[in-house]
Design a protein around this motif. Structure first.
Motif, PDB file in Angstrom:
ATOM      1  N   ARG A 313       0.837  -1.204   0.000  1.00 53.09           N
ATOM      2  CA  ARG A 313       0.000   0.000   0.000  1.00 53.09           C
ATOM      3  C   ARG A 313       0.869   1.250   0.000  1.00 53.09           C
ATOM      4  N   TRP A 314       1.891   1.252   0.819  1.00 56.25           N
ATOM      5  CA  TRP A 314       2.785   2.405   0.906  1.00 56.25           C
ATOM      6  C   TRP A 314       3.518   2.622  -0.424  1.00 56.25           C
ATOM      7  N   GLU A 317       1.188   4.215  -2.871  1.00 58.19           N
ATOM      8  CA  GLU A 317       1.010   5.643  -2.597  1.00 58.19           C
ATOM      9  C   GLU A 317       2.206   6.445  -3.120  1.00 58.19           C
ATOM     10  N   ASP A 320       2.108   6.545  -6.907  1.00 55.96           N
ATOM     11  CA  ASP A 320       1.032   7.438  -7.340  1.00 55.96           C
ATOM     12  C   ASP A 320       1.431   8.896  -7.171  1.00 55.96           C
TER      13      ASP A 320
END
Length: 355
Positions: A313-314, A317, A320
């Motif tokens: 997830r990190w 992020e 992105d």
């Protein structure tokens, strides 16, 4: 507005400075069609061997001989394979170039270099993760600066390395402070240029690691330099390797065997700060004991999760955030992780260090 255009950076010059001649040969223009950009086509899914075949060797990164010293002091014994060379390299762009030149098989970096490698079209995978919860970086000002907070970065020249942890820490800090990209000037540098850029006034601000900042302030604090601290963290401290290395069954087994040494070495250094301060920071980095102790006081407790969900997830992020700025194309970062190695680090340490 694209990040690079808003900040006034010449994108072509910027990428050239990061990638270097080796990446230039490969060509960035075709990165979208590369195996990395298509999810690591050809990456092995074969089960890892239980033992490392005789005669196997790896070229492993060890900046300032950190790994050898940790393994020796922690009395971890002999690695079950030969290290043909310990490569004194740490910066993400340098690691990527070493991977390309086949002079390095396994490296320790933060989360952003694998994203940068993917963008350049080089296929490499993450094989181990240590979660960091406390900031590893502070923002240092040039001597004579009146900057006291991230909000004061508006209109200033900021040292920025797209391919390194310092870069993403800066981007996250700007975003948290509500500063738009066209409100600052990003100066493309690599981290080994940051100190010189600060000293000469080429930049107003540069992210410095906790290991660098005490010496910098000791030298320039009396001249008006200061540190700006934030709670922005770079979550991932990881091991990664080229897909070609991991597709070799013998080398993949050696990588798997190395991971517990890597994890245990970090745990030992965390549990024995007095010895580590003296043997590493004082004897090899030429810091005073007081400076070494100030670094250890900020040290992150090693945390090795059996699951990589949070790390993925990190990493997404982060990718992105770079894509929003126009530095990379948006992609699914799950292609960067080789799940055959997931959990190896966590199994090698006590439960206290399992996240």
């Amino acid at each position: 507005m694209p990040f690079s255009r808003a900040s006034g950076i010449d994108r072509r010059l910027f990428l050239t400075s990061l990638v270097g001649a080796a990446a230039g040969v490969a060509g960035l223009s075709g990165c979208a069609e590369s195996s990395a950009a298509t999810g690591g086509k050809g990456a092995s899914t074969a089960p890892l061997a239980d033992k490392v075949p005789a005669g196997t060797s790896l070229k492993v990164s060890s900046y300032s001989n950190t790994q050898q010293l940790q393994f020796k002091l922690a009395k971890l014994g002999e690695l079950p394979f030969k290290v043909s060379s310990w490569v004194n390299v740490a910066a993400g762009p340098d690691v990527i170039n070493a991977f390309r030149a086949e002079s390095l098989d396994l490296a320790n970096n933060a989360g952003i270099p694998p994203i940068q490698a993917h963008y350049q079209g080089f296929d490499a995978k993450i094989v181990a993760i240590n979660i960091t919860r406390k900031p590893n970086y502070v923002f240092a000002t040039k001597p004579g600066s009146d900057i006291r907070s991230v909000e004061d970065f508006r209109g200033k020249k900021l040292a920025f390395s797209q391919g390194q942890a310092q870069g993403v820490v800066l981007l996250r800090a700007l975003k948290r402070a509500g500063l738009k990209y066209d409100e600052v000037k990003l100066v493309p540098l690599t981290s080994n240029q940051f100190l010189t850029a600060l000293q000469s006034g080429q930049v107003d601000i540069a992210p410095l690691g906790n290991t660098q900042s005490p010496a910098y302030i000791s030298q320039y604090g009396s001249k008006g330099a200061r540190l700006v601290t934030t709670d922005v963290v770079d979550l991932l401290n990881l091991l990664w390797a080229p897909a070609a290395v991991l597709n070799d069954k013998a080398k993949a087994a050696a990588v798997a065997a190395y991971i517990p040494f890597w994890a245990k070495g970090q745990v030992w250094a965390y549990e024995n700060p007095d010895i580590w301060n003296e043997e590493f920071y004082v004897k090899t980095q030429n810091l005073t004991l007081a400076q070494a102790q100030s670094i250890s006081a900020l040290a992150n407790k090693p945390l090795f999760s059996p699951s990589w969900d949070e790390a993925i997830r990190w990493e997404q992020e982060t990718a992105d955030l770079l894509a929003e700025g126009g530095f990379v194309k948006k992609f699914d970062v799950s292609s960067l992780f080789d799940h055959r190695f997931e959990g190896i680090a966590a199994k090698s340490v006590s439960e206290e260090y399992r996240k």
